[in-house]
Design an enzyme around this catalytic site. Sequence first.
Site, PDB file in Angstrom:
ATOM      1  CG  ASN A   1      -1.863   1.207   1.185  1.00 21.61           C
ATOM      2  OD1 ASN A   1      -1.785   1.975   0.531  1.00 21.61           O
ATOM      3  ND2 ASN A   1      -3.071   0.891   2.224  1.00 21.61           N
TER       4      ASN A   1
ATOM      5  CE  LYS B   1      -1.063   1.996   5.531  1.00 17.13           C
ATOM      6  NZ  LYS B   1      -2.345   2.399   6.302  1.00 17.13           N
TER       7      LYS B   1
ATOM      8  NE  ARG C   1      -4.937   3.246  -1.402  1.00 15.27           N
ATOM      9  CZ  ARG C   1      -4.885   4.517  -0.900  1.00 15.27           C
ATOM     10  NH1 ARG C   1      -3.545   4.517  -0.220  1.00 15.27           N
ATOM     11  NH2 ARG C   1      -5.483   5.505  -0.836  1.00 15.27           N
TER      12      ARG C   1
ATOM     13  CG  HIS D   1     -10.253   7.195   1.129  1.00 15.45           C
ATOM     14  ND1 HIS D   1     -10.589   8.595   1.426  1.00 15.45           N
ATOM     15  CD2 HIS D   1      -9.082   7.288   1.191  1.00 15.45           C
ATOM     16  CE1 HIS D   1      -9.663   9.376   1.572  1.00 15.45           C
ATOM     17  NE2 HIS D   1      -8.493   8.427   1.589  1.00 15.45           N
TER      18      HIS D   1
ATOM     19  CG  HIS E   1     -10.943   6.906   4.768  1.00 16.05           C
ATOM     20  ND1 HIS E   1     -10.438   5.648   4.981  1.00 16.05           N
ATOM     21  CD2 HIS E   1      -9.813   7.660   4.773  1.00 16.05           C
ATOM     22  CE1 HIS E   1      -9.232   5.566   4.977  1.00 16.05           C
ATOM     23  NE2 HIS E   1      -8.767   6.892   4.937  1.00 16.05           N
TER      24      HIS E   1
ATOM     25  N   GLY F   1      -8.495  11.040   7.153  1.00 15.20           N
ATOM     26  CA  GLY F   1      -7.227  11.121   7.700  1.00 15.20           C
ATOM     27  C   GLY F   1      -6.217  12.199   6.955  1.00 15.20           C
TER      28      GLY F   1
ATOM     29  NE  ARG G   1      -4.904  14.993  -0.837  1.00 21.74           N
ATOM     30  CZ  ARG G   1      -5.164  13.689  -1.057  1.00 21.74           C
ATOM     31  NH1 ARG G   1      -6.147  13.145  -1.963  1.00 21.74           N
ATOM     32  NH2 ARG G   1      -4.581  12.743   0.021  1.00 21.74           N
TER      33      ARG G   1
ATOM     34  CG  ASP H   1       0.132  15.682  13.149  1.00 21.76           C
ATOM     35  OD1 ASP H   1      -1.057  15.664  13.596  1.00 21.76           O
ATOM     36  OD2 ASP H   1       0.984  14.908  13.136  1.00 21.76           O
TER      37      ASP H   1
ATOM     38  CB  ILE I   1      -8.666  12.234  11.554  1.00 22.69           C
ATOM     39  CG1 ILE I   1      -7.025  12.790  11.131  1.00 22.69           C
ATOM     40  CG2 ILE I   1      -9.411  13.390  12.223  1.00 22.69           C
ATOM     41  CD1 ILE I   1      -7.468  13.970  10.118  1.00 22.69           C
ATOM     42  N   GLY I   2     -10.548   9.770  12.126  1.00 23.30           N
ATOM     43  CA  GLY I   2     -11.971   9.373  12.403  1.00 23.30           C
ATOM     44  C   GLY I   2     -11.762   8.231  13.534  1.00 23.30           C
ATOM     45  CD  GLU I   3      -9.129   3.688  12.180  1.00 28.80           C
ATOM     46  OE1 GLU I   3      -8.260   3.410  12.931  1.00 28.80           O
ATOM     47  OE2 GLU I   3      -9.374   3.366  11.120  1.00 28.80           O
ATOM     48  CG  HIS I   4      -6.407   7.010  16.249  1.00 28.74           C
ATOM     49  ND1 HIS I   4      -6.306   6.053  17.156  1.00 28.74           N
ATOM     50  CD2 HIS I   4      -6.092   6.489  15.090  1.00 28.74           C
ATOM     51  CE1 HIS I   4      -5.969   4.916  16.607  1.00 28.74           C
ATOM     52  NE2 HIS I   4      -5.960   5.348  15.377  1.00 28.74           N
TER      53      HIS I   4
ATOM     54  CD  GLU J   1      -6.944   2.077   2.810  1.00 33.86           C
ATOM     55  OE1 GLU J   1      -7.481   2.764   2.117  1.00 33.86           O
ATOM     56  OE2 GLU J   1      -6.011   2.269   3.528  1.00 33.86           O
TER      57      GLU J   1
END
Length: 430
Positions: free
Chosen positions: A14, A21, A100, A191, A219, A221, A252, A305, A354-357, A408
């Site tokens: 990925n 990754k 990916r 995504h 999603h 990040g 972006r 960040d 970001i969504g998870e943490h 993913e």
Amino acid sequence: MPNSKNATKTLVLNAGSSTIKFRLYEQSEGSGELKLLAKGSASNLGSSEASSLSIKSFNPPAEASDSTKAGSHAEAFKALIALMEKKTSLIMNITTVGHRVVHGGPKYSTPLLLTDKAIEKLDELTDLAPLHNHPSVMLIKAAVEMKHLEGAKHVAVFDTTFHRTMPEVAWRYALPYDACEKSGVRKYGFHGTSYSYVSKCVAKHLSRPLETLNLIILHLGNGASACAIRNGVSVDTSMGFTPLEGLMMGTRCGDIDASVPHYVDLCHGDDVPAVKADPKGPKISREEEVLNRESGLKGVCGDSDLQKVAERAEGGDQRAELALAMFCYRIVKYVGAYHVAIGGAHALVFTGGIGEHSAEVRARVCRGLECIGFKIDEKRNKDCKVGDEVLGIGTGDGAKVLVVATDEEDEIARVAREFLKEGDKNSPRA
């Protein structure tokens, strides 16, 4: 020990804009379950600083980290494999490599067996996703040439595939019809592997068939998007012809007036180079450089960040607070629109880094959505530590608000293996 009798291995690669990754899986014959053997990553690629490498294997157990001056994704990948080879013998007998690839363009809407000609065609799509497609192709070329992977079949899995179910009213732009038909200009969406994985996790968690569910998945990040899912399939998504459209992101801009790029030069002069410094990389105009790399959170407050932006905002930094407020406000707008478009969502789902943490982002977004039922339990939200489970952070009287750790790589491995099992019969020809 791994390499059990009649087991096969799948490597997943990925490539992000500045990261790699990888995951290595084993699957026994007759079993649909993928067993994770090892994982690793390389970060900070393409910068003046050293790149960080890390690997972890589970059987045999081993961990290692290192740094390298690798200037490209291909060099970093070779360094990762060398690090893994020092610790284990797992990088052997790999039969499948899933890659990916962010953008498949108008031709590639399903997985693709990667021949030399196919790789060449993929490289021609670089302009559609300049931050991602070129690194992916360079990584593919390095993997195909690697002796450890000799004989393995390489499969491209596209982020755009999941969104091929969008109706024409959602994917067509209000531009000259014939010109769009000829050029392939349309909304593609991205995504997709994440949305596919997460939607199935939610269906399992809710004990409902996916085809009966309406979901809005965020999603979030450094790259961020929203997806409207009606009856289990994508019917709209915020990213468009390229990953630039839609939500505000780390670097972006997301949605802007289409006339703005014509005026970027007036704002920036010669501050941003017209061509990338990497002579092997794709040429990127000054406008593209600003919109893709100098905008979003970074453009507003100087930091891309989200965690740092949130910390600055908490400390009273007004520019950071503005950037964070803009980021969340635009998410709220999209969720509201998609909630209406799909006739009401059964759940709002947060995923991605970001969504998870980020409890702060989840809280801000949901405060703006209480009017349509998305209320969160502040304590559950703050205490949320996402893992393998789907976690609910909504209140008892509100609509379901869930947090899911996306995977993913697991989805890419599954898709690549299923594609090869089907015998490549539906693959487009390069």
